[in-house]
Motif scaffolding. Structure first.
Motif, short mmCIF file in Angstrom:
data_model
loop_
_atom_site.label_atom_id
_atom_site.label_comp_id
_atom_site.label_asym_id
_atom_site.label_seq_id
_atom_site.Cartn_x
_atom_site.Cartn_y
_atom_site.Cartn_z
N LEU A 1 0.85 -1.19 0.00
CA LEU A 1 0.00 0.00 0.00
C LEU A 1 0.88 1.24 0.00
CD1 LEU A 1 -2.58 -1.27 2.63
CD2 LEU A 1 -3.09 -0.79 0.22
N SER A 2 0.33 2.38 -0.39
CA SER A 2 1.09 3.62 -0.45
C SER A 2 0.48 4.64 0.50
CB SER A 2 1.09 4.17 -1.88
OG SER A 2 1.80 5.39 -1.94
N ASN A 3 1.14 4.84 1.64
CA ASN A 3 0.65 5.78 2.66
C ASN A 3 -0.84 5.61 2.95
OD1 ASN A 3 2.99 7.79 1.19
ND2 ASN A 3 3.03 7.53 3.41
N PRO A 4 -1.27 4.43 3.36
CA PRO A 4 -2.68 4.27 3.69
C PRO A 4 -3.06 5.11 4.91
CG PRO A 4 -1.43 2.36 4.43
CD PRO A 4 -0.48 3.20 3.64
N TRP A 5 -4.29 5.60 4.92
CA TRP A 5 -4.70 6.50 6.01
C TRP A 5 -5.96 6.00 6.73
CZ3 TRP A 5 -7.27 9.97 8.98
CH2 TRP A 5 -6.52 10.98 9.60
N GLY B 1 4.69 6.45 18.60
CA GLY B 1 4.95 5.34 19.51
C GLY B 1 5.25 4.04 18.82
N THR B 2 4.93 3.95 17.54
CA THR B 2 5.15 2.76 16.69
C THR B 2 4.66 1.47 17.37
OG1 THR B 2 7.46 2.43 17.43
CG2 THR B 2 7.09 3.83 15.50
N HIS B 3 3.41 1.50 17.79
CA HIS B 3 2.79 0.31 18.34
C HIS B 3 1.28 0.50 18.28
CE1 HIS B 3 3.24 2.98 21.92
NE2 HIS B 3 2.01 2.55 22.18
N ILE B 4 0.55 -0.53 18.69
CA ILE B 4 -0.89 -0.43 18.86
C ILE B 4 -1.18 -0.45 20.35
CG2 ILE B 4 -3.11 -1.60 18.51
CD1 ILE B 4 -1.98 -2.61 15.84
N GLY C 1 8.27 -1.76 14.36
CA GLY C 1 8.90 -0.51 13.93
C GLY C 1 8.06 0.28 12.94
N GLN C 2 6.75 0.26 13.08
CA GLN C 2 5.84 0.89 12.13
C GLN C 2 5.03 2.02 12.78
OE1 GLN C 2 5.27 -0.23 8.64
NE2 GLN C 2 7.28 -1.05 9.18
N ARG C 3 4.75 3.04 12.00
CA ARG C 3 3.82 4.09 12.42
C ARG C 3 2.40 3.61 12.07
NH1 ARG C 3 5.26 9.48 12.96
NH2 ARG C 3 3.51 10.11 11.62
N PHE C 4 1.66 3.21 13.07
CA PHE C 4 0.33 2.66 12.83
C PHE C 4 -0.67 3.81 12.68
CE2 PHE C 4 2.57 -0.92 14.59
CZ PHE C 4 2.07 -1.98 13.85
N PHE D 1 -7.61 -5.50 11.86
CA PHE D 1 -6.76 -5.18 10.72
C PHE D 1 -6.19 -3.78 10.94
CE2 PHE D 1 -9.62 -8.40 9.16
CZ PHE D 1 -8.84 -9.18 8.31
N ALA D 2 -4.87 -3.64 10.78
CA ALA D 2 -4.21 -2.36 11.02
C ALA D 2 -3.33 -2.00 9.83
CB ALA D 2 -3.36 -2.43 12.29
N ILE D 3 -3.28 -0.70 9.52
CA ILE D 3 -2.44 -0.19 8.43
C ILE D 3 -1.37 0.74 8.99
CG2 ILE D 3 -4.07 -0.44 6.53
CD1 ILE D 3 -4.94 2.45 7.01
N THR D 4 -0.25 0.83 8.25
CA THR D 4 0.86 1.67 8.68
C THR D 4 1.25 2.65 7.57
OG1 THR D 4 2.72 0.33 7.86
CG2 THR D 4 1.70 -0.35 9.95
N ASP D 5 1.94 3.71 7.97
CA ASP D 5 2.38 4.71 7.00
C ASP D 5 3.29 4.13 5.94
OD1 ASP D 5 0.91 6.61 8.31
OD2 ASP D 5 2.61 7.78 9.05
N LEU D 6 4.01 3.06 6.25
CA LEU D 6 4.92 2.45 5.28
C LEU D 6 4.22 1.46 4.36
CD1 LEU D 6 8.21 1.88 7.32
CD2 LEU D 6 7.73 3.63 5.60
N GLY D 7 2.89 1.38 4.45
CA GLY D 7 2.16 0.59 3.47
C GLY D 7 1.84 -0.83 3.86
#
Length: 409
Positions: free
Chosen positions: A75-79, A356-359, A380-383, A395-401
């Protein structure tokens, strides 16, 4: 055996029996659940919480076995993410695309017909939700940053997903913030349905010191949560704000950058996450007509370290957050878990954490937070957002796709 030896023998037997009885007795154990806060870093301030448990609540840990699957990294920068009735997912990408993704991570082509967004800074195609009657009407609602005369605004659009799922039909922008601003920060950007079939929309105050005070001005939609119909009109039963020029769509005021909204599955209450500055991220339970204080009342400070305004944390006429963080975790999209696949999670609030890079998992009882857990912190993801699928998984998405599926083993 003489009398004295008999007595000694009897006492010895009693002692042996007593010792054996203690060895076979049920063992009394101290609960092993940790009782220290999950946050170990020092706060940015010496501000005192308004009540016990408002911040740095005790750590909890999920006992049930669960597994995390990374379904895709493409994915590309999902929001924004929301679940479709058939198990697939509808996802927005910041640049202005909306896609359907299967529960196994297969990504569909962009859906056409989406109005142009301004993706600069924190803008773009933001949060979305589907109509409760989507199975029959196929209606989708989304928030986006839009270029207008005088700057950009937070806007809300709706459209019907065509039967062939390649385009949106009859797309209409149903609501626009009434206060354009030449900036690219703090759009807010979530939208959910309340129990009465109205849309709840979060709008940021646009960040800059020359505009953020509008969060307290009821003639502006900046720094507000609004409640509108599916046609964009003020919802019936909205609160009355007595100040001159008050907008009829206002539901709550005094917000900074509210990036999360969720409906409690039992009470129907609207809960909200809000970015603080340096410290002071908040979780609020929204009450109709309430003022949540920003920028007059806050548990944060300026990024440079100075107090914000008079540096106060409590004031008559403003609501306290149910929970806050210092240092920040940057809470974004969130959802309540209403499934039964992991029973100990039922009615817990799950919050996407950016910096915080977590849920975050918050256990809530009687509208108070009683425990906090941090999940997926090793990724290590920006959720950015999280939702519950039609199958009960998260289901969770991150800035890195990335798209993650979180479910029992």
């Amino acid at each position: 055996m003489n009398r004295n030896n008999s007595i000694i023998y009897f006492i010895a037997c009693l002692l042996i029996f007593s010792h054996c009885s203690q060895d076979n007795a049920p063992e009394t154990t101290t609960p092993t659940t940790p009782t220290s806060p999950v946050e170990s870093n020092p706060p940015n301030t010496n501000y005192t919480p308004a009540f016990s448990g408002q911040t740095r609540i005790n750590r909890v840990r999920t006992v049930s076995d669960y597994q995390v699957n990374n379904l895709t990294t493409s994915l590309s920068n999902p929001w924004g993410i929301t679940a479709l009735p058939d198990g697939r997912l509808l996802i927005t990408e910041k640049a202005g695309r909306m896609r359907i993704v299967t529960a196994t991570g297969e990504i569909g082509s962009p859906i056409s017909g989406i109005p142009a967004v301004n993706p600069s800074g924190q803008g773009g195609l933001l949060g979305l939700c589907i109509d409760p009657a989507f199975a029959s009407n196929r209606m989708v609602y989304w928030v986006f940053s839009e270029s207008v005369s005088g700057g950009t605004v937070t806007s809300v659009a709706k459209g019907r997903l065509a039967n062939n799922e390649t385009n949106m039909e009859a797309v209409t922008v149903i609501y626009r913030s009434n206060t354009p601003y030449n900036g690219n920060l703090h759009y807010g950007g979530r939208v959910v349905f309340d129990r009465l079939g109205n849309l709840i929309v979060s709008i940021g105050e646009r960040s800059s010191s020359d505009i953020r005070a509008m969060a307290q001005t009821v003639s502006s939609s900046l720094g507000k949560v609004v409640r509108i119909t599916t046609n964009g009109q003020p919802a019936s039963g909205n609160p009355f704000f007595s100040q001159s020029g008050a907008l009829p769509e206002l539901f709550t005021i005094g917000h900074r950058n509210p990036q999360g909204l969720a409906v409690h599955p039992v009470t129907g209450d609207i809960w909200q996450s809000e970015h603080g500055p340096r410290g002071g991220d908040e979780i609020n339970r929204l009450q109709s007509g309430a003022n949540y204080g920003w920028p007059v009342v806050t548990y944060g400070i300026e990024y440079g370290g100075q107090p914000i305004g008079s540096g106060i944390q409590q004031q008559s006429g403003t609501e306290q957050p149910v929970y806050y963080w210092d240092p920040v975790v940057s809470p974004s999209g969130m959802t309540f878990y209403s499934g039964n696949r992991i029973p100990e999670w039922q009615n817990n609030l799950f919050i996407s954490s950016l910096s915080g890079t977590h849920i975050v998992r918050l256990v809530i009882e009687n509208n108070k937070v009683t425990g906090e857990e941090r999940l997926l912190s090793n990724e290590g993801q920006r959720f950015r957002d999280i939702t519950q699928g039609s199958d009960g998984a998260l289901f969770a998405i991150t800035d890195l796709g990335r798209l993650y599926r979180i479910d029992r083993k």
